[in-house]
Scaffold this motif. Structure first.
Motif, short mmCIF file in Angstrom:
data_model
loop_
_atom_site.label_atom_id
_atom_site.label_comp_id
_atom_site.label_asym_id
_atom_site.label_seq_id
_atom_site.Cartn_x
_atom_site.Cartn_y
_atom_site.Cartn_z
N VAL A 127 0.84 -1.21 0.00
CA VAL A 127 0.00 0.00 0.00
C VAL A 127 0.87 1.25 0.00
CG1 VAL A 127 -1.99 -1.06 1.15
CG2 VAL A 127 -0.23 0.05 2.52
N THR A 128 2.12 1.09 0.41
CA THR A 128 3.00 2.26 0.46
C THR A 128 3.62 2.58 -0.90
OG1 THR A 128 4.68 0.70 1.20
CG2 THR A 128 3.68 2.07 2.90
N SER A 129 3.46 1.66 -1.85
CA SER A 129 4.04 1.93 -3.17
C SER A 129 3.11 2.85 -3.97
CB SER A 129 4.26 0.61 -3.92
OG SER A 129 4.11 0.80 -5.30
N GLU A 130 3.68 3.98 -4.37
CA GLU A 130 2.94 4.99 -5.13
C GLU A 130 2.28 4.37 -6.36
OE1 GLU A 130 1.72 8.79 -5.15
OE2 GLU A 130 3.33 8.17 -3.78
N GLU A 131 3.08 3.59 -7.05
CA GLU A 131 2.64 3.02 -8.33
C GLU A 131 1.47 2.04 -8.16
OE1 GLU A 131 4.53 -0.30 -11.30
OE2 GLU A 131 5.78 0.59 -9.72
N LYS A 132 1.59 1.17 -7.16
CA LYS A 132 0.53 0.19 -6.91
C LYS A 132 -0.74 0.90 -6.46
CE LYS A 132 3.58 -3.20 -7.18
NZ LYS A 132 3.81 -3.85 -8.46
N ARG A 133 -0.54 1.91 -5.60
CA ARG A 133 -1.71 2.62 -5.10
C ARG A 133 -2.43 3.31 -6.26
NH1 ARG A 133 0.60 5.34 -1.29
NH2 ARG A 133 0.39 7.43 -2.16
N LYS A 134 -1.66 3.91 -7.16
CA LYS A 134 -2.26 4.55 -8.35
C LYS A 134 -3.12 3.56 -9.10
CE LYS A 134 -0.65 8.80 -9.49
NZ LYS A 134 0.81 8.99 -9.23
N PHE A 135 -2.56 2.34 -9.29
CA PHE A 135 -3.30 1.33 -10.04
C PHE A 135 -4.65 1.07 -9.37
CE2 PHE A 135 -4.77 -3.02 -10.35
CZ PHE A 135 -4.87 -3.19 -11.72
N PHE A 136 -4.61 0.85 -8.04
CA PHE A 136 -5.86 0.51 -7.36
C PHE A 136 -6.80 1.72 -7.25
CE2 PHE A 136 -3.64 -3.38 -6.33
CZ PHE A 136 -4.67 -4.31 -6.49
N GLU A 137 -6.25 2.91 -7.19
CA GLU A 137 -7.13 4.09 -7.17
C GLU A 137 -7.91 4.17 -8.47
OE1 GLU A 137 -4.63 7.44 -6.10
OE2 GLU A 137 -5.05 7.09 -3.96
N GLU A 138 -7.22 3.87 -9.55
CA GLU A 138 -7.87 3.85 -10.85
C GLU A 138 -8.89 2.71 -10.91
OE1 GLU A 138 -6.43 4.78 -15.17
OE2 GLU A 138 -6.55 5.98 -13.35
N PHE A 139 -8.45 1.53 -10.42
CA PHE A 139 -9.24 0.30 -10.53
C PHE A 139 -10.54 0.40 -9.73
CE2 PHE A 139 -9.86 -4.33 -9.57
CZ PHE A 139 -9.97 -4.78 -10.88
N TRP A 140 -10.44 0.90 -8.50
CA TRP A 140 -11.62 1.00 -7.65
C TRP A 140 -12.29 2.37 -7.73
CZ3 TRP A 140 -8.43 -1.51 -3.14
CH2 TRP A 140 -8.41 -2.91 -3.30
N GLY A 141 -11.62 3.30 -8.35
CA GLY A 141 -12.24 4.60 -8.57
C GLY A 141 -12.39 5.47 -7.33
N VAL A 142 -11.51 5.29 -6.35
CA VAL A 142 -11.53 6.17 -5.17
C VAL A 142 -10.09 6.51 -4.78
CG1 VAL A 142 -13.66 5.29 -4.13
CG2 VAL A 142 -11.48 4.19 -3.61
N GLU A 143 -9.96 7.49 -3.90
CA GLU A 143 -8.65 7.80 -3.37
C GLU A 143 -8.32 6.80 -2.25
OE1 GLU A 143 -7.08 11.75 -1.51
OE2 GLU A 143 -8.32 12.15 -3.29
N LEU A 144 -7.08 6.33 -2.18
CA LEU A 144 -6.75 5.30 -1.19
C LEU A 144 -5.68 5.79 -0.21
CD1 LEU A 144 -6.59 2.23 -3.59
CD2 LEU A 144 -8.39 2.72 -1.95
N SER A 145 -5.71 5.21 0.97
CA SER A 145 -4.70 5.58 1.96
C SER A 145 -3.41 4.82 1.70
CB SER A 145 -5.23 5.22 3.36
OG SER A 145 -4.15 5.07 4.25
N GLY A 146 -2.29 5.51 1.83
CA GLY A 146 -1.00 4.88 1.63
C GLY A 146 -0.31 4.54 2.94
N GLU A 147 -1.10 4.65 4.01
CA GLU A 147 -0.53 4.44 5.34
C GLU A 147 -0.85 3.01 5.77
OE1 GLU A 147 -2.03 6.09 9.61
OE2 GLU A 147 -2.39 7.35 7.85
N VAL A 148 0.15 2.26 6.21
CA VAL A 148 -0.07 0.88 6.63
C VAL A 148 -1.06 0.84 7.80
CG1 VAL A 148 1.06 -1.13 7.69
CG2 VAL A 148 2.16 0.10 5.82
N GLY A 149 -2.01 -0.08 7.74
CA GLY A 149 -3.06 -0.14 8.76
C GLY A 149 -2.64 -0.91 10.00
N LEU A 150 -3.61 -1.20 10.84
CA LEU A 150 -3.35 -1.87 12.11
C LEU A 150 -3.50 -3.38 11.99
CD1 LEU A 150 -5.39 0.46 14.48
CD2 LEU A 150 -2.89 0.34 14.30
N THR A 151 -2.69 -4.10 12.74
CA THR A 151 -2.85 -5.56 12.83
C THR A 151 -3.81 -5.86 13.96
OG1 THR A 151 -1.05 -5.75 14.39
CG2 THR A 151 -0.46 -5.87 12.08
#
Ligand code: SF4
Ligand code: SF4
Ligand code: SF4
Lengths: 711, 166
Positions: free
Chosen positions: A355-379
């Motif tokens: 999720v921290t990779s700019e490129e991957k996040r871009k892909f999924f933002e496009e794919f799901w059509g929303v802005e995504l968080s790049g901050e690692v979540g909680l376990t």
């Protein structure tokens, strides 16, 4: 009477056995062995007792049939699906608007890939990466450890390779009881002449079959494995060509293991030095070797280091990238691998894309059509402490039972009580549900269809064998309805409009590189399934990973040097003189939600027994059948005793299914964030039956105290 | 017709009790195979041996015990008077009294499954092949073969070593 045989995948462990459910007019009446499907993971249709009893839990009397809403803790009223969905969606939306990181989602290793994909998609589209599941508590170190050494966290080979190995090293894992059908392949190798080395603090059913048995103290694995590497390097038994061409970091390893002489290791682990030497020689000179492990190795504060050392051990012997060799972490539940692949994890998108990779996040933002968080979540464990701090306020729990499965259960219960809002989606009442605000009745896996990924990366389709009871609904349906109600109602990958599970899998194919060629059509036509990675629809799937290169950036295996010996964080002392460890029974499964609802299993494994060495028992004045209480810094647990020479002196062993996690330590491995469930200090005292009964009332109840009241 | 029965390899049993659960499922909640544990660890599954000269068949006063066409020893409950003779003469204590119907019950080598051409449930399910459904002569032959295979392997290794002059 229309009798039918429906091919399904076993709802239990990670072996992922196939069998048929026999139905009459859509009602499940029995099972039949799948002797006619070549290439499945359970050859000749073999099944363990759980698989044989699989129909029973479907017919449990207390199956959830209607959505419920809490009036007060543990007291519910029935509501309609539309009310339930509306309420859940509105609450989720409100928290997300305020701060999405107030939400925490739990995926489930007991349900299909599709709902796991959907729950993480929902979490991420709402703006948070707070999504995790119970793999955190079993194989998180496997994922982080193997990733550092080889570049990815999955089993590097398949069952076929276990069968073809010349030596099998089993550590921290009672293979015969946890994965009986998988153990078949170990015995088949042994019949061919392969040697079996087992390391475990208990003399288990698996150890019974060992050629060399190393009985080490719980939590002393780093020393033991370093000791083996020490001997292999000292005696030049490693594979110099493999090390030269395909590994980096060997010199550091040589330095790090210097002090781990067999004599030093004997002192720390309790394993005789000669045995360490013999095991190292046997392992390194076999030509083809497999290492398998599970929670006895991972559930430690140094779990990641343990796994990295095993990867290193395999690599220096050249046991990677070829048939009959490799690293085989054994997954507990039938879809642990799949839930991880689908990214029910806080740090990655599907297919382990960070999720921290700019490129991957871009892909999924496009794919799901929303802005995504790049901050690692909680376990999971972190989320519990975040609730304490008031940062997390709502849980969405799909098919999980943290009250029994998480370490330090008393703290977990305290946290669940504190939550403002909790949704639990499951098939039967669970102790976790006592704390829920909304309960959503789910169809069981066998009443539902979809894909699952077993421990050897084999993706298989399981068909619907029975009708769900009452108004219970498939997991994918529930999450997609909530997704739409939240407002994600666009077409295609940008929303939650699906007709069936196959629809969801097609979307997974489109965004998960390893699954690109694993289409629903292929899976339905080929019951034996496909091993990922499978990059295109005409690709046959991959049996052995890393034939040419590893998945690390430079393509080499990064050997791990762990120069410091670390034991468990909590060691026996005067106050708590014993070391506690946990294990499982062959016929019982995890938090008992399913197996405790089967008569055949319940009558054979009716209660937990604490294992204690005869010398310790004599000191404590206890004998088999007596009641004791085990106490740790976190809780008290009443249990009956079984005095046995199979456990190491100074160690107390308890099966964890019956809520023994009130005792265990939730100190975390700093990398994998797994709690140290497998070793902590405890004390033991004899008690009367009355006292035991009284203490039992304070434990989370296996049959939960849930009541449905009128309007 | 060759006589088939279930062979038990104690050394392979992992005490998983899948055989018991499977038998129970096939026989209305009653298992005719039992797994025992002794000395804390050793495990052993035991069911009817369908003996060549079965004492139970010989003593049964009502002919309730008989042999079917595969050679399995079968009990016909409608003829059983519950006199317990078979249970007393069986060296393994296999026939058991069904306390409700007061007739004996025992392993029928899964007659129904055999009629459909399937293996008995316990052998079909056993994950470790500790239970094998087969023909006595054939199983003995296989064991001899395996033994010779190993002997040949050892001989070959020995040859290699002497060629190297070690
Ligand atoms: S080994 Fe695992 S997958 Fe196979 S039948 Fe048993 S529980 Fe099910
Ligand atoms: S199924 Fe096989 S391994 Fe399991 S208890 Fe029965 S005989 Fe033993
Ligand atoms: S052969 Fe059939 S009846 Fe006999 S013990 Fe096995 S499963 Fe039971």
């Amino acid at each position: 009477m229309a009798e039918k045989l429906v091919p399904v995948v076993c709802p239990y462990c990670g072996v992922g056995c196939r069998f048929y459910i026999k139905t009459v007019d859509g009602y499940p009446v029995g099972i039949e062995y799948a002797t006619d499907i070549p290439g499945i993971s359970n050859e000749n249709g073999k099944l363990c007792p759980k698989g044989n009893a699989a129909v029973e839990y479907l017919l449990a009397k207390d199956r959830l049939k209607k959505p419920l809403k809490a009036k007060e803790q543990g007291k519910f009223v029935e509501i309609s699906w539309s009310e339930a969905i509306k309420e859940v969606a509105e609450r989720l939306k409100a928290y997300a608007k305020d701060d999405p990181n107030q939400l925490m989602f739990f995926g489930s290793a007991r349900t299909f890939n599709e709902p796991n994909y959907l729950i993480q998609k929902l979490a991420r589209m709402l703006g948070t990466n707070n999504v995790d599941h119970c793999a955190r508590l079993c194989h998180a170190p496997t994922v982080t450890g193997l990733k550092q050494v080889f570049g990815a966290g999955a089993m590097t080979n398949t069952y076929k390779d276990i069968e073809e190995a010349n030596v099998i090293f089993i550590i921290g894992h009672n293979y015969a009881e946890t994965h009986p059908v998988g153990f078949r392949y170990v015995l088949k190798a042994k019949e061919r002449g392969a040697k079996v080395i087992v390391a475990d603090p208990r003399f288990t059913r698996t150890a019974w079959h060992a050629d060399i048995f190393l009985q080490h103290y719980p939590g002393s694995d780093v020393a033991l494995i370093n000791g083996l590497i020490h001997v292999i390097i000292k005696e030049k038994l490693y594979d110099p060509k493999f090390v030269r061409e395909r590994c980096v970091g060997f010199d550091e390893v040589v330095k790090a293991v210097e002090k781990f002489t067999p004599e030093f290791v004997e002192k720390v682990t309790g394993v005789p030095a000669e045995l360490i030497v013999e095991a190292a020689r046997t392992f390194a000179t076999a030509g083809k070797g497999v290492i398998t492990w599970a929670m006895g190795l991972t559930q430690h504060t140094h779990g990641t280091e343990n796994v990295k050392l095993l990867g290193t051990l395999a690599a220096i012997c050249g046991y990677q990238g070829k048939e009959g060799a490799g690293c085989s972490p054994m997954r507990g539940q039938n879809n642990v691998q799949g839930a991880c692949d689908m990214a029910a994890l806080p740090n990655v998108f599907p297919g382990y894309q960070a999720v921290t990779s700019e490129e991957k996040r871009k892909f999924f933002e496009e794919f799901w059509g929303v802005e995504l968080s790049g901050e690692v979540g909680l376990t999971t464990v972190e989320a519990a402490y975040a609730v304490d701090e008031g940062k997390v306020k709502a849980y969405y729990v799909m098919g999980e039972n943290p009250v029994i499965s998480e370490a330090n259960a008393n703290h977990v219960m305290h946290v669940l009580e504190k939550l403002e809002f909790m949704v639990v989606q499951d098939i039967v009442p669970t102790p976790t549900m006592e704390f829920a605000d909304i309960v959503l009745p789910a169809a069981a896996m066998l009443e539902n269809e979809g894909s699952l990924t077993n421990t050897e990366r084999r993706v298989q389709w399981s068909f619907q064998a029975a009708k769900p009871p009452g108004e219970a609904r498939p997991d994918w349906w529930i999450i997609s309805e909530i997704g739409k109600a939240v407002g994600f109602d666009k077409d295609g990958s940008k929303g939650f409009i699906y007709n069936d599970a196959a629809d969801v899998l097609r979307e997974i194919n489109a965004c998960t590189p390893q699954y690109r060629g694993i289409t629903p059509e292929r899976l339905k036509a080929n019951l034996a399934g496909i091993h990922w990675p499978c990059p295109s629809p005409d690709h046959p799937g991959t049996r052995v990973l890393y034939k040419e290169r590893f998945l690390t950036p430079d393509g080499k295996a990064h050997l791990a040097a762990v120069p410091e010996y670390k034991g468990p964080v909590e060691l026996p002392d005067e106050e708590y003189p014993f070391l506690l460890t946990t294990y499982r029974y062959v016929g019982m499964y995890h938090t008992l939600t399913m197996t405790a609802r089967s008569d055949a299993l319940n009558k054979r494994w009716p209660e937990p027994l604490a294992e204690i060495h005869p010398d310790d028992a004599a000191k404590l004045g206890i004998k088999t059948g007596d009641w004791i209480k085990i106490e740790t810094r976190r809780g008290v647990y009443p249990i009956k005793v079984k005095v046995t020479r199979t456990i190491k002196k100074g160690v107390v062993g308890v099966p964890w299914h019956w809520a023994a996690n009130v005792l265990t330590n939730d100190a975390l491995d700093p990398v994998a964030k797994i709690p140290e469930t497998k070793a902590c200090a405890c004390r033991v005292a004899k008690i009367s039956e009355e006292e035991a009964k009284k203490l039992m009332e304070k434990l989370p109840s296996i049959v939960p105290r849930i009541e449905v009241v009128k309007g | 017709m060759a006589r088939k029965t279930i062979f038990i390899d104690f050394s392979k049993c992992i005490e998983c009790r899948a055989c018991e659960v499977a038998c129970e499922r096939e026989h209305n909640g009653k298992s005719f195979i039992n797994v025992f544990e002794w000395q804390e660890m050793a495990a052993m599954a035991l069911n009817c041996r369908h003996c060549e000269t079965a004492p139970c068949v010989e003593v049964c006063p009502t002919n309730a015990l008989y042999r079917d066409k595969d050679g399995a020893v079968i009990l016909a409950p409608q003829r059983c008077i519950g006199c317990l003779m078979c249970g007393i003469v069986c060296p393994f204590g296999i026939p058991e009294l069904d306390l409700i119907n007061k007739v004996m019950g025992k392993c029928d080598l899964c007659a129904q499954r055999r009629a459909e051409g399937k293996e008995p449930a316990c052998a079909a399910t056993c994950p470790t092949d500790a239970l094998i459904f087969g023909d006595f002569d054939e199983i003995q032959r296989k064991r001899r073969e395996k033994f010779t295979e190993r002997a040949i392997e050892v001989a070959k290794k020995a040859e290699k070593i002497s060629l190297l002059g070690v």
